[in-house]
Design an enzyme around this catalytic site. Structure first.
Site, PDB file in Angstrom:
ATOM      1  NE  ARG A  86      -5.180   0.689  -2.820  1.00 42.65           N
ATOM      2  CZ  ARG A  86      -5.306  -0.646  -2.956  1.00 42.65           C
ATOM      3  NH1 ARG A  86      -5.234  -1.462  -1.910  1.00 42.65           N
ATOM      4  NH2 ARG A  86      -5.485  -1.185  -4.128  1.00 42.65           N
ATOM      5  CG  ASP A  97      -3.656  -8.722  -7.070  1.00 43.57           C
ATOM      6  OD1 ASP A  97      -4.325  -9.416  -7.850  1.00 43.57           O
ATOM      7  OD2 ASP A  97      -3.825  -8.718  -5.843  1.00 43.57           O
ATOM      8  CG  ASP A  98      -4.045  -3.554  -5.877  1.00 40.25           C
ATOM      9  OD1 ASP A  98      -4.839  -4.103  -5.106  1.00 40.25           O
ATOM     10  OD2 ASP A  98      -2.822  -3.480  -5.646  1.00 40.25           O
ATOM     11  CE1 TYR A 131      -5.677 -11.329  -0.094  1.00 46.39           C
ATOM     12  CE2 TYR A 131      -7.960 -12.007  -0.383  1.00 46.39           C
ATOM     13  CZ  TYR A 131      -6.843 -11.344  -0.836  1.00 46.39           C
ATOM     14  OH  TYR A 131      -6.889 -10.710  -2.043  1.00 46.39           O
ATOM     15  CG  ASN A 185     -11.130  -5.931   0.071  1.00 46.87           C
ATOM     16  OD1 ASN A 185     -12.196  -6.454   0.287  1.00 46.87           O
ATOM     17  ND2 ASN A 185     -10.413  -6.197  -1.016  1.00 46.87           N
ATOM     18  CE  LYS A 232      -3.541  -9.304  -2.412  1.00 45.79           C
ATOM     19  NZ  LYS A 232      -4.766  -9.280  -3.220  1.00 45.79           N
ATOM     20  CD  GLU A 261      -1.818  -6.930  -3.988  1.00 47.53           C
ATOM     21  OE1 GLU A 261      -1.652  -7.796  -4.873  1.00 47.53           O
ATOM     22  OE2 GLU A 261      -2.909  -6.387  -3.775  1.00 47.53           O
ATOM     23  CG  ASP A 262      -2.604  -3.455  -1.540  1.00 49.43           C
ATOM     24  OD1 ASP A 262      -3.262  -3.661  -2.579  1.00 49.43           O
ATOM     25  OD2 ASP A 262      -2.963  -3.884  -0.429  1.00 49.43           O
TER      26      ASP A 262
HETATM   27  N1  LIG Z   1     -12.158  -6.584  -4.260  1.00 50.02           N
HETATM   28  C1  LIG Z   1     -10.915  -6.593  -4.669  1.00 50.02           C
HETATM   29  O1  LIG Z   1     -10.392  -7.618  -5.135  1.00 50.02           O
HETATM   30  C2  LIG Z   1     -10.107  -5.359  -4.585  1.00 50.02           C
HETATM   31  C3  LIG Z   1     -10.514  -4.289  -3.849  1.00 50.02           C
HETATM   32  N2  LIG Z   1      -9.743  -3.169  -3.792  1.00 50.02           N
HETATM   33  C4  LIG Z   1     -10.192  -2.096  -2.930  1.00 50.02           C
HETATM   34  O2  LIG Z   1     -10.476  -0.961  -3.689  1.00 50.02           O
HETATM   35  C5  LIG Z   1     -10.350   0.178  -2.876  1.00 50.02           C
HETATM   36  C6  LIG Z   1      -9.695   1.277  -3.689  1.00 50.02           C
HETATM   37  O3  LIG Z   1      -8.407   0.921  -4.107  1.00 50.02           O
HETATM   38  P1  LIG Z   1      -7.582   1.905  -5.088  1.00 50.02           P
HETATM   39  O4  LIG Z   1      -8.380   2.177  -6.314  1.00 50.02           O
HETATM   40  O5  LIG Z   1      -6.246   1.373  -5.320  1.00 50.02           O
HETATM   41  O6  LIG Z   1      -7.480   3.162  -4.129  1.00 50.02           O
HETATM   42  P2  LIG Z   1      -7.446   4.696  -4.375  1.00 50.02           P
HETATM   43  O7  LIG Z   1      -7.238   5.347  -3.074  1.00 50.02           O
HETATM   44  O8  LIG Z   1      -6.519   5.019  -5.487  1.00 50.02           O
HETATM   45  O9  LIG Z   1      -8.913   5.038  -4.915  1.00 50.02           O
HETATM   46  C7  LIG Z   1      -9.976   5.417  -4.134  1.00 50.02           C
HETATM   47  C8  LIG Z   1     -10.931   6.209  -4.989  1.00 50.02           C
HETATM   48  O10 LIG Z   1     -12.072   6.512  -4.214  1.00 50.02           O
HETATM   49  C9  LIG Z   1     -12.344   7.896  -4.338  1.00 50.02           C
HETATM   50  N3  LIG Z   1     -13.009   8.428  -3.166  1.00 50.02           N
HETATM   51  C10 LIG Z   1     -12.478   8.789  -1.975  1.00 50.02           C
HETATM   52  N4  LIG Z   1     -13.423   9.317  -1.184  1.00 50.02           N
HETATM   53  C11 LIG Z   1     -14.565   9.308  -1.888  1.00 50.02           C
HETATM   54  C12 LIG Z   1     -15.893   9.739  -1.620  1.00 50.02           C
HETATM   55  N5  LIG Z   1     -16.233  10.280  -0.439  1.00 50.02           N
HETATM   56  N6  LIG Z   1     -16.827   9.567  -2.577  1.00 50.02           N
HETATM   57  C13 LIG Z   1     -16.500   9.012  -3.755  1.00 50.02           C
HETATM   58  N7  LIG Z   1     -15.257   8.604  -4.077  1.00 50.02           N
HETATM   59  C14 LIG Z   1     -14.309   8.735  -3.147  1.00 50.02           C
HETATM   60  C15 LIG Z   1     -10.992   8.546  -4.526  1.00 50.02           C
HETATM   61  O11 LIG Z   1     -11.182   9.822  -5.071  1.00 50.02           O
HETATM   62  P3  LIG Z   1      -9.971  10.801  -5.480  1.00 50.02           P
HETATM   63  O12 LIG Z   1      -9.413  10.176  -6.736  1.00 50.02           O
HETATM   64  O13 LIG Z   1     -10.647  12.092  -5.723  1.00 50.02           O
HETATM   65  O14 LIG Z   1      -9.018  10.787  -4.343  1.00 50.02           O
HETATM   66  C16 LIG Z   1     -10.345   7.531  -5.472  1.00 50.02           C
HETATM   67  O15 LIG Z   1     -10.728   7.796  -6.801  1.00 50.02           O
HETATM   68  C17 LIG Z   1      -9.586  -0.284  -1.632  1.00 50.02           C
HETATM   69  O16 LIG Z   1     -10.492  -0.383  -0.549  1.00 50.02           O
HETATM   70  C18 LIG Z   1      -9.112  -1.666  -1.968  1.00 50.02           C
HETATM   71  O17 LIG Z   1      -9.080  -2.513  -0.853  1.00 50.02           O
HETATM   72  C19 LIG Z   1      -8.583  -3.052  -4.496  1.00 50.02           C
HETATM   73  C20 LIG Z   1      -8.129  -4.084  -5.244  1.00 50.02           C
HETATM   74  C21 LIG Z   1      -8.831  -5.348  -5.281  1.00 50.02           C
HETATM   75  C1  LIG Z   2      -7.857  -7.418  -2.563  1.00 51.45           C
HETATM   76  C2  LIG Z   2      -6.869  -6.400  -2.811  1.00 51.45           C
HETATM   77  O1  LIG Z   2      -5.918  -6.610  -3.544  1.00 51.45           O
HETATM   78  C3  LIG Z   2      -7.040  -5.113  -2.224  1.00 51.45           C
HETATM   79  O2  LIG Z   2      -8.038  -4.867  -1.564  1.00 51.45           O
HETATM   80  O3  LIG Z   2      -6.143  -4.273  -2.411  1.00 51.45           O
HETATM   81 MG   LIG Z   3      -4.431  -5.144  -3.361  1.00 48.19          MG
END
Ligand SMILES: NC(=O)C1=CN([C@@H]2O[C@H](COP(=O)(O)OP(=O)(O)OC[C@H]3O[C@@H](n4cnc5c(N)ncnc54)[C@H](OP(=O)(O)O)[C@@H]3O)[C@@H](O)[C@H]2O)C=CC1
Ligand SMILES: CC(=O)C(=O)O
Ligand SMILES: [Mg+2]
Length: 582
Positions: free
Chosen positions: A150, A262-263, A86, A409, A168, A239-240
């Site tokens: 993503r 999941d996200d 993972y 992540n 997963k 997912e993703d």
């Molecule tokens: N811990 C966990 O269980 C999980 C963690 N994650 C992690 O969350 C992260 C984001 O996922 P997700 O929301 O789907 O991805 P997205 O790409 O949709 O979101 C990323 C966000 O970060 C913003 N961003 C990009 N660059 C910057 C910057 N320089 N300063 C501030 N904000 C910035 C983007 O802005 P803009 O909208 O303007 O492009 C966007 O709003 C991933 O790394 C994923 O691995 C996800 C799910 C579960």
């Molecule tokens: C953990 C997870 O689902 C993610 O980083 O997208």
């Molecule tokens: Mg995910």
């Protein structure tokens, strides 16, 4: 040639009688050993691999050749192996997927569905092929589906994203006892917008750019229709998917089939659980928190909405006031409704409109403007929480313990490390990260702190287990809420005394059982459960929350015992069937 999967899996653990019956006499070394010896050998081999990617490849090969031994090893060494199968290693494996694919499994091993956009009209044939060749011929009951657009915080990896559904589902099995023969990873190979892959001669996916929205939704509709027609009870985890489709897919399907994202929902649920534990220790009332999110994608908005629900339902904060406790920064700075750009639909709810003319272009400026008590990172921006920012947030909160959750992540995308957060806050931080960081010993002391892992791995396995057993018609927000409450209740007295925010990963099978039991109680309570056995069992054994309007994540012992008895576990000895209990 003896080709029965069981005989290949058992190998040297087969008795001489079994070898004779299977016509294997003389085809194996003469020693007969038990599974613990096989496991010891596999563990030795794992440790001999010098890089994490080599370990990943070794484990993949083992899983596809000897499922029982693989899961025995994973369950017994979960803390060590989870970061390989993972996050973080799965991220690297996805980036290199097209290069390592032939070495992950024997040729022609069926390990999931690869559905190219140009073959979507043949989806029934694809499903039929899977049925015909699936290991053990069992109908799948849990599917994880991605289009690779993503993957973690690594961007659009196209078909290479297949590693994520595969990974997963391994956690579904190891953490919550889903039957591995009934887990189906799926990648929608709809092309990629990442030129590096389109230019890579070894890339194994469709070599084209991604389709426009209309074609994307039409194609996913065909796939999901066919899947749910073929397997009416299947539970589907999205997912993703890139954020522009993640919300749209969930809205289109959440009332129609048994599915969840999941996200958005899984991350919302798991972070709420950690937040519940954190605010108990923060030193200020929940309603006085000022929560700054960096990243407003599917994960950021999903988490914040779950926190708003909690503040409203549990703390009686009126919704407008609860919403006003949140500020978001995206790639253009503080999100306001007057900063001059057209906000994506999912950002509108949290856009500030009380900022007068103030706009903050950077996170530093926003921190000074908001003076947050909590920082949540879901931005994919490594080190976004600089040492300066961490120190400032600490200074701003002399009487409250700052909450810092760098959740992106893999760890190369995390907004800060545990060590940085501890050092810059005088060890006061309440911390959780998406990928596990090492423990930290406060210099000059023997005081070693364990960082929380705020990762949806604590909730999607029990949600899948509860869904498989109770068969609710759909996954509601209140079910997700009950899961958060249940997870926050799973901390042991020792973990609570040490101020930890999540249960230790070594206990994840136990906590998954508890969370699944609470899920089933809530599904019955909401009238969603279709499985008569669980409806009757819950009716005869109500949980303590049976009459409370707010789900508290409780469950009864008989339901917990019944859940435990239905969890798949790898056999411990060759004499037992593969479904025998741990
Ligand atoms: N811990 C966990 O269980 C999980 C963690 N994650 C992690 O969350 C992260 C984001 O996922 P997700 O929301 O789907 O991805 P997205 O790409 O949709 O979101 C990323 C966000 O970060 C913003 N961003 C990009 N660059 C910057 C910057 N320089 N300063 C501030 N904000 C910035 C983007 O802005 P803009 O909208 O303007 O492009 C966007 O709003 C991933 O790394 C994923 O691995 C996800 C799910 C579960
Ligand atoms: C953990 C997870 O689902 C993610 O980083 O997208
Ligand atoms: Mg995910």
């Amino acid at each position: 040639m003896a080709s029965a999967p069981a005989s290949r899996g058992m190998g040297t653990a087969l008795s001489h009688e079994a070898r004779a019956a299977l016509h294997l006499k003389g085809l194996l070394p003469s020693a007969v050993e038990d599974l613990s010896m096989q496991e010891a050998r596999a563990y030795e081999q794992l440790q001999r691999r010098s890089t994490d990617l080599e370990k990943y490849m070794f484990l993949s090969w083992l899983r596809t050749t000897d499922r029982n031994l693989f899961y025995r090893l994973v369950v017994d060494h979960l803390k060590e192996i989870a970061p390989i199968i993972y996050t973080p290693t799965v991220g690297q494996a996805c980036q290199e997927f097209s290069h390592i694919y032939p070495f992950l499994a024997p040729p022609n091993a069926v390990d999931g569905l690869y559905i190219p956009l140009n073959e979507v009209d043949s989806i029934d044939e694809i499903i039929q092929n899977y049925r015909a060749s699936a290991p053990d011929g069992a109908a799948p009951e849990t599917a994880v589906i991605t289009d690779g657009s993503r993957i973690l915080g690594l961007g659009d990896l196209g078909m290479n994203g297949m590693g994520i559904p595969v990974g997963k589902l391994q956690l579904y099995v190891a953490a919550a006892g889903l039957d591995p023969a009934r887990c189906l990873p799926i990648v929608l190979d709809f092309g990629t917008n990442t030129q590096r892959y389109l230019d890579d001669p070894l890339y194994l996916g469709l070599r084209q750019k991604r389709p426009a929205d209309a074609e994307f939704y039409a194609a996913t509709e065909k796939v999901l229709d066919a899947l749910t027609r073929a397997f009416p009870d299947i539970f589907i985890q999205f997912e993703d998917f890139s954020t522009d489709h993640a919300f749209g897919l969930l809205e289109r399907w959440r009332e129609r089939i048994l599915c969840f994202n999941d996200d958005i929902q899984g991350t919302g649920s798991v972070i709420l659980a950690g937040f519940i534990s954190a605010i108990k220790q923060a030193g200020i009332p929940a309603r006085d928190q000022r929560i700054l999110f960096v990243g407003a994608g599917s994960a950021g908005v999903g988490v914040a909405k779950q926190l708003v629900d909690y503040l409203v339902v549990e703390h009686g904060v009126p919704e407008p006031e609860a919403k006003a406790m949140f500020w978001f920064v995206d790639s253009r700075g503080l999100i306001t409704d007057n900063r001059g750009d057209q906000l994506a639909e999912h950002k509108v709810y949290f856009a500030r409109h009380d900022n007068g003319g103030t706009q903050c272009a950077t996170l530093e400026d926003t921190v000074e403007y908001v003076r947050p008590t909590a920082l949540v990172g879901l931005s994919t921006i490594h080190k976004a929480f600089s040492e300066r920012i961490l120190a400032r947030v600490n200074e701003m909160n002399p009487t409250a313990r700052p909450i810092v959750f760098p959740l992106s992540n893999p760890q190369t995308k995390a907004e800060c490390t545990f060590e940085e957060a501890m050092r810059c806050t005088g060890n006061r931080v309440l911390f959780a990260s998406g990928t596990a960081f090492p423990e930290y010993t406060i210099p000059g002391t023997n005081d070693t702190r364990v960082p929380g892992q705020g990762n949806n791995m604590y909730v999607f396995p029990p949600i899948g287990l509860g869904a498989k057993l109770a068969r609710p018609t759909r996954i509601t927000d209140s079910l997700i809420f009950a899961v958060s409450k249940a997870l926050s209740n799973t901390l042991s007295p020792d973990e609570t005394a040490r101020g930890e925010l999540y249960p230790r990963i070594e206990r994840i099978r136990e906590t998954s059982t508890q969370v699944a039991a609470a899920f089933i109680h809530q599904a019955v309570r909401e009238g969603l459960a279709r499985d008569r056995y669980w409806v009757d069992l819950v009716a005869a054994n109500p949980a303590s929350s049976a009459t409370s309007p707010v789900p508290d994540g409780s469950y009864s012992q008989p339901v917990l015992d019944a859940v435990k008895a239905r969890m798949w576990a790898p056999a411990k000895s060759a004499g037992l069937s593969a479904t025998s209990r741990l």
